[in-house]
Design an enzyme around this catalytic site. Structure first.
Site, PDB file in Angstrom:
ATOM      1  N   GLY A  12       6.160  20.729  20.372  1.00  0.00           N
ATOM      2  CA  GLY A  12       6.736  19.395  20.173  1.00  0.00           C
ATOM      3  C   GLY A  12       5.663  18.340  20.328  1.00  0.00           C
ATOM      4  O   GLY A  12       4.769  18.486  21.152  1.00  0.00           O
ATOM      5  N   ASP A  75       5.407  27.082  15.034  1.00  0.00           N
ATOM      6  CA  ASP A  75       5.128  28.433  14.514  1.00  0.00           C
ATOM      7  C   ASP A  75       4.147  29.192  15.402  1.00  0.00           C
ATOM      8  O   ASP A  75       3.144  28.635  15.851  1.00  0.00           O
ATOM      9  CB  ASP A  75       4.570  28.340  13.092  1.00  0.00           C
ATOM     10  CG  ASP A  75       5.624  27.825  12.124  1.00  0.00           C
ATOM     11  OD1 ASP A  75       6.820  28.052  12.382  1.00  0.00           O
ATOM     12  OD2 ASP A  75       5.245  27.182  11.133  1.00  0.00           O
ATOM     13  N   THR A 113       2.399  27.024  23.628  1.00  0.00           N
ATOM     14  CA  THR A 113       1.077  27.003  22.982  1.00  0.00           C
ATOM     15  C   THR A 113       0.050  27.727  23.850  1.00  0.00           C
ATOM     16  O   THR A 113      -0.829  28.441  23.333  1.00  0.00           O
ATOM     17  CB  THR A 113       0.637  25.536  22.741  1.00  0.00           C
ATOM     18  OG1 THR A 113       1.640  24.908  21.952  1.00  0.00           O
ATOM     19  CG2 THR A 113      -0.702  25.453  22.041  1.00  0.00           C
ATOM     20  N   THR A 133       2.808  17.866  27.231  1.00  0.00           N
ATOM     21  CA  THR A 133       4.248  17.941  26.971  1.00  0.00           C
ATOM     22  C   THR A 133       4.932  16.850  27.772  1.00  0.00           C
ATOM     23  O   THR A 133       4.509  16.557  28.902  1.00  0.00           O
ATOM     24  CB  THR A 133       4.897  19.300  27.344  1.00  0.00           C
ATOM     25  OG1 THR A 133       6.313  19.115  27.458  1.00  0.00           O
ATOM     26  CG2 THR A 133       4.432  19.867  28.655  1.00  0.00           C
ATOM     27  N   ASP A 135       7.630  17.198  29.024  1.00  0.00           N
ATOM     28  CA  ASP A 135       8.400  17.870  30.079  1.00  0.00           C
ATOM     29  C   ASP A 135       7.613  18.033  31.387  1.00  0.00           C
ATOM     30  O   ASP A 135       8.184  18.311  32.431  1.00  0.00           O
ATOM     31  CB  ASP A 135       8.820  19.277  29.609  1.00  0.00           C
ATOM     32  CG  ASP A 135       9.842  19.228  28.502  1.00  0.00           C
ATOM     33  OD1 ASP A 135      10.271  18.118  28.154  1.00  0.00           O
ATOM     34  OD2 ASP A 135      10.215  20.298  27.984  1.00  0.00           O
ATOM     35  N   ARG A 293      30.854   7.153  29.028  1.00  0.00           N
ATOM     36  CA  ARG A 293      30.186   7.227  27.719  1.00  0.00           C
ATOM     37  C   ARG A 293      28.915   8.067  27.870  1.00  0.00           C
ATOM     38  O   ARG A 293      28.261   8.025  28.910  1.00  0.00           O
ATOM     39  CB  ARG A 293      29.770   5.838  27.241  1.00  0.00           C
ATOM     40  CG  ARG A 293      30.936   4.952  26.888  1.00  0.00           C
ATOM     41  CD  ARG A 293      31.557   5.378  25.556  1.00  0.00           C
ATOM     42  NE  ARG A 293      32.542   4.424  25.108  1.00  0.00           N
ATOM     43  CZ  ARG A 293      33.836   4.444  25.434  1.00  0.00           C
ATOM     44  NH1 ARG A 293      34.295   5.391  26.233  1.00  0.00           N
ATOM     45  NH2 ARG A 293      34.662   3.536  24.957  1.00  0.00           N
ATOM     46  N   ARG A 302       9.818  10.912  22.755  1.00  0.00           N
ATOM     47  CA  ARG A 302       8.519  11.490  22.385  1.00  0.00           C
ATOM     48  C   ARG A 302       7.733  10.587  21.444  1.00  0.00           C
ATOM     49  O   ARG A 302       6.574  10.870  21.150  1.00  0.00           O
ATOM     50  CB  ARG A 302       8.732  12.845  21.700  1.00  0.00           C
ATOM     51  CG  ARG A 302       9.241  13.893  22.610  1.00  0.00           C
ATOM     52  CD  ARG A 302       8.853  15.299  22.207  1.00  0.00           C
ATOM     53  NE  ARG A 302       8.881  15.629  20.827  1.00  0.00           N
ATOM     54  CZ  ARG A 302       9.518  16.688  20.319  1.00  0.00           C
ATOM     55  NH1 ARG A 302      10.235  17.472  21.115  1.00  0.00           N
ATOM     56  NH2 ARG A 302       9.454  16.974  19.051  1.00  0.00           N
TER      57      ARG A 302
END
Ligand code: F6P
Length: 375
Positions: A12, A75, A113, A133, A135, A293, A302
């Site tokens: 990502g 990939d 990766t 990342t 994250d 909500r 990102r």
């Protein structure tokens, strides 16, 4: 030119990727004896030999850009979608590495990766990686670049949701990214003064969350902000997830005929994250009598220009990486350690994840200021 470096960005995207590419490129070109080539769209571009020469003109004005000028993909070399099938393309990738006379390949990415890069290192390529990342869950580094920017974006969004929640006397459940680690939810939740923060590391109890919201109501606060990491699960959901995971692993181990079914059931459960958060929002509405909500921040977190902290971090890692190439180091991730950098063996990084430790000071601070963590 007596040295050639390749760069790719995979997984990502994350703010700071261009700053890292620029730092690697400029540091390498400044040595006067290194040439840099970028591969487009992650490992796929390396397999398809789609390149971008990284010259001074290409590297200029990219420091502040979001995304990655190289493009990215998820990939994997050993499971590359080709003609509708997943194929092991590692050999083609290695051939292209040698075709470009590379002395080193820098793979910039998150946990996945690092693993894919390690596989290529095992085939004899000289690999260095940088940890990025939003994250912040790559093992072996203090922090990853992209995280600080995403935390800023999420914090600003939650600040804005505060005033609308307050005006309408509502609960607003905000889902932030992080399917395995709660750094982003915890950091943004703390920074924005969220009333409840739910993270994957702490399975939550609906009743305890509702109780915290009711408690606020009793004190005259008829609204609440609930920040949820996309991977946070209730105690029951976690039990179900663990059961499905065990089934999947057992079926795999035994070469069971139900292997496919078991792994599909697990994947379905994991994919339905938004449903878990929606269910939480609905439950809280029923349990508290307040309208609720749901806001999913998603890929907003990102995108766009990296924060100053991420630009500095990515520049530091990128330029240090070239120095390590010069020293002849390979098969390492360049980690952030305190104010500096440190090469860490890729073998020590892969297969692990840096989640929020249950005794982490951010959790302690959240509890100290009365934030409900769902437990
Ligand atoms: O790269 C990490 C991450 O942003 C996670 O937080 C999120 O779960 C995932 O990527 C989303 O992936 P994609 O962009 O492929 O939908």
């Amino acid at each position: 030119m007596d040295r050639h470096i390749g760069i790719l960005t995979a997984g990502g995207d994350s703010p700071g990727l261009n700053a890292a590419i620029r730092a690697i490129g400029k540091t390498a070109l400044d040595t006067g004896h290194m040439e840099v080539v970028g591969f487009k769209d992650g490992f796929r571009g390396l397999m398809e030999n789609r390149i971008m020469r990284l010259e001074r003109s290409t590297l200029s004005s990219i420091l502040t850009l979001g995304g990655t000028i190289l493009g990215t993909s998820r990939d994997k070399p050993h499971k590359m979608p080709v003609g509708g099938e997943l194929m092991d393309m590692s050999e083609v990738i290695c051939d292209n590495y040698f075709r470009h006379n590379l002395d080193a390949l820098v793979c910039i990415g998150g946990g996945g990766t690092q693993k894919n890069a390690y596989r290529l290192a095992q085939r004899g390529l000289n690999i260095l990686t940088l940890p990025k990342t939003i994250d912040n869950d790559v093992y072996g580094t203090d922090v990853t670049f992209g995280f600080d920017t995403a935390m800023e974006i999420a914090t600003e969004a939650i600040d804005r949701l505060h005033s609308t929640a307050h005006s309408h006397h509502r609960i607003i459940v905000v889902e932030v990214m992080g399917h395995n680690a709660g750094w982003l939810a915890l950091g943004a939740g703390l920074a924005s003064g969220a009333d409840v923060i739910l993270i994957p590391e702490i399975p939550y109890d609906h009743e305890k969350v509702a109780r915290a919201i009711r408690h606020r109501q009793q004190r005259g606060n008829n609204f609440s902000i609930v920040v949820v990491a996309e991977g946070a699960l209730s105690i029951d959901e976690k039990k179900k997830r663990d059961k499905l995971r065990t089934k999947k692993l057992k079926a795999k181990e035994n070469g069971d005929l139900k292997k496919k079914q078991a792994s599909e059931a697990y994947a379905r459960f994991s994919k339905n994250r938004a449903e878990h958060t929606l269910r939480l929002s609905q439950h809280l509405e029923e349990m508290t009598g307040l309208e609720s909500r749901l806001t999913i921040l998603g890929h907003l977190q990102r995108g766009g220009t990296p924060s100053a902290t991420d630009r500095v971090l990515a520049t530091k890692l990128g330029s240090a990486c070239v120095k390590y190439v010069e020293e002849g180091l390979s098969n390492v991730m360049i980690a952030v350690r305190g104010d500096g950098t440190e090469p860490v063996s890729l073998a020590d990084v892969i297969g692990k994840r840096k989640v929020v430790p249950l005794d982490h000071c951010w959790l302690e601070s959240a509890r100290n200021v009365g934030t409900c963590l769902g437990d």
